[in-house]
Design an enzyme around this catalytic site. Structure first.
Site, short mmCIF file in Angstrom:
data_model
loop_
_atom_site.label_atom_id
_atom_site.label_comp_id
_atom_site.label_asym_id
_atom_site.label_seq_id
_atom_site.Cartn_x
_atom_site.Cartn_y
_atom_site.Cartn_z
N SER A 1 41.63 -30.85 19.39
CA SER A 1 42.99 -30.28 18.90
C SER A 1 44.08 -30.93 19.80
O SER A 1 44.28 -30.80 20.75
CB SER A 1 43.15 -28.76 19.20
OG SER A 1 41.97 -28.02 18.60
N ARG B 1 32.76 -20.40 16.49
CA ARG B 1 33.84 -20.33 17.70
C ARG B 1 33.80 -18.74 18.13
O ARG B 1 34.13 -17.79 17.36
CB ARG B 1 35.15 -20.55 17.19
CG ARG B 1 36.25 -20.44 17.94
CD ARG B 1 37.70 -20.97 17.04
NE ARG B 1 38.74 -20.75 17.77
CZ ARG B 1 39.65 -19.66 17.93
NH1 ARG B 1 39.07 -18.55 17.23
NH2 ARG B 1 40.67 -19.54 18.66
N LYS C 1 44.86 -16.51 16.03
CA LYS C 1 44.59 -17.33 17.18
C LYS C 1 45.72 -16.61 18.14
O LYS C 1 46.97 -16.96 17.69
CB LYS C 1 44.54 -18.76 17.26
CG LYS C 1 44.63 -19.36 18.62
CD LYS C 1 44.48 -21.04 18.68
CE LYS C 1 45.00 -21.45 19.67
NZ LYS C 1 43.88 -21.86 20.76
N1 TZP Z 1 43.86 -23.15 16.16
C1 TZP Z 1 45.13 -23.22 15.54
S1 TZP Z 1 45.50 -21.94 14.41
C2 TZP Z 1 43.86 -21.34 14.78
C3 TZP Z 1 43.26 -22.07 15.62
C4 TZP Z 1 41.86 -21.79 15.93
C5 TZP Z 1 43.58 -20.20 13.85
C6 TZP Z 1 43.31 -20.49 12.32
O1 TZP Z 1 42.62 -19.43 11.89
P1 TZP Z 1 43.24 -18.89 10.37
O2 TZP Z 1 42.50 -17.51 10.25
O3 TZP Z 1 42.57 -19.99 9.39
O4 TZP Z 1 44.78 -18.87 10.10
#
Ligand code: TZP
Ligand code: MG
Length: 213
Positions: free
Chosen positions: A113, A41, A142
């Site tokens: 998602s 990603r 995010k």
């Molecule tokens: N989609 C929803 S939360 C997120 C994504 C890509 C980020 C998750 O990152 P982390 O560091 O595991 O909280």
């Protein structure tokens, strides 16, 4: 064909912006610790583009191949096709799932998602193989993430009899991963719990243990 439900147990997601050290090293350690699935990603600040992005993806993919870990590309359908990746993961703002399914064919993995039962139903009809659901817990990773909603949607879909493989995402660590699986998820997807850990190896190992391996 792999057993997707099993393969999704510890799903590591990463790009350059999520790492303090060389992403190749981070992935090597995560693999040694026992991750079962990987998503490239490459977005956010300092994200690579063009040839550099392709070159990093290629390196990470070959590491995954060596260890028989499925390699999924986030959003970038063109890159996924060019690399003959194992699959693609898309969000609601990306190309429609149906279009992506048509372009990658039936033999590739399509992750979507979803945030509501309606999105889940639409994704299923479009041919999604698994859902990513979150943020389960608050996350700083995010920037445009929706508010965290715990495991409510995971439980709701399971209570409706929806059996598609599900991973929770957002703020998941080895401390709270078991709760996500107990709610009905098949596994957990994490970025920083592994990518920013002092030891990605130990972090992956702890996650693996907490989801019952
Ligand atoms: N989609 C929803 S939360 C997120 C994504 C890509 C980020 C998750 O990152 P982390 O560091 O595991 O909280
Ligand atoms: Mg996206």
């Amino acid at each position: 064909m792999i057993n997707l439900r099993e393969a999704l147990k510890v799903y590591f997601i990463m790009g350059t912006a999520n790492c303090r050290k060389d992403p190749v090293e981070v992935l090597k350690e995560a693999i040694a610790g026992g991750i079962t699935f990987f998503q490239f990603r490459e977005k956010g600040e300092g994200a690579l583009i063009g040839e550099e992005k392709y070159a990093l993806a290629k390196k990470l993919q070959s590491l995954c191949k060596e260890h028989r870990i499925p390699f999924i590309v986030n959003d970038d359908l063109e890159l996924a096709i060019a690399l003959d990746a194992d699959g693609v993961h898309i969000g609601q703002e990306d190309e429609p799932a149906e279009t992506v399914r048509n372009q990658i064919g039936d033999n590739k993995i399509l992750g979507v998602s979803v945030h509501t039962p309606e999105e889940a139903e639409a994704a299923l009809s479009a041919g999604a193989d698994y859902f990513g659901i979150g943020p389960v817990y608050p996350t700083k990773t995010k920037a445009d993430a929706k508010p965290s909603r715990g495991t409510a949607l995971i439980e709701e879909l399971r209570s409706q009899g929806i059996a598609v493989p599900i991973v929770g995402i957002g703020g998941i660590t080895s401390e709270n991963a078991a709760t996500v699986v107990e709610a009905g998820a098949d596994g957990v997807s994490v970025i920083t719990a592994i990518s920013l850990a002092d030891s990605p190896h130990l972090a992956a190992k702890a996650l693996r243990k907490s989801v019952g391996e």
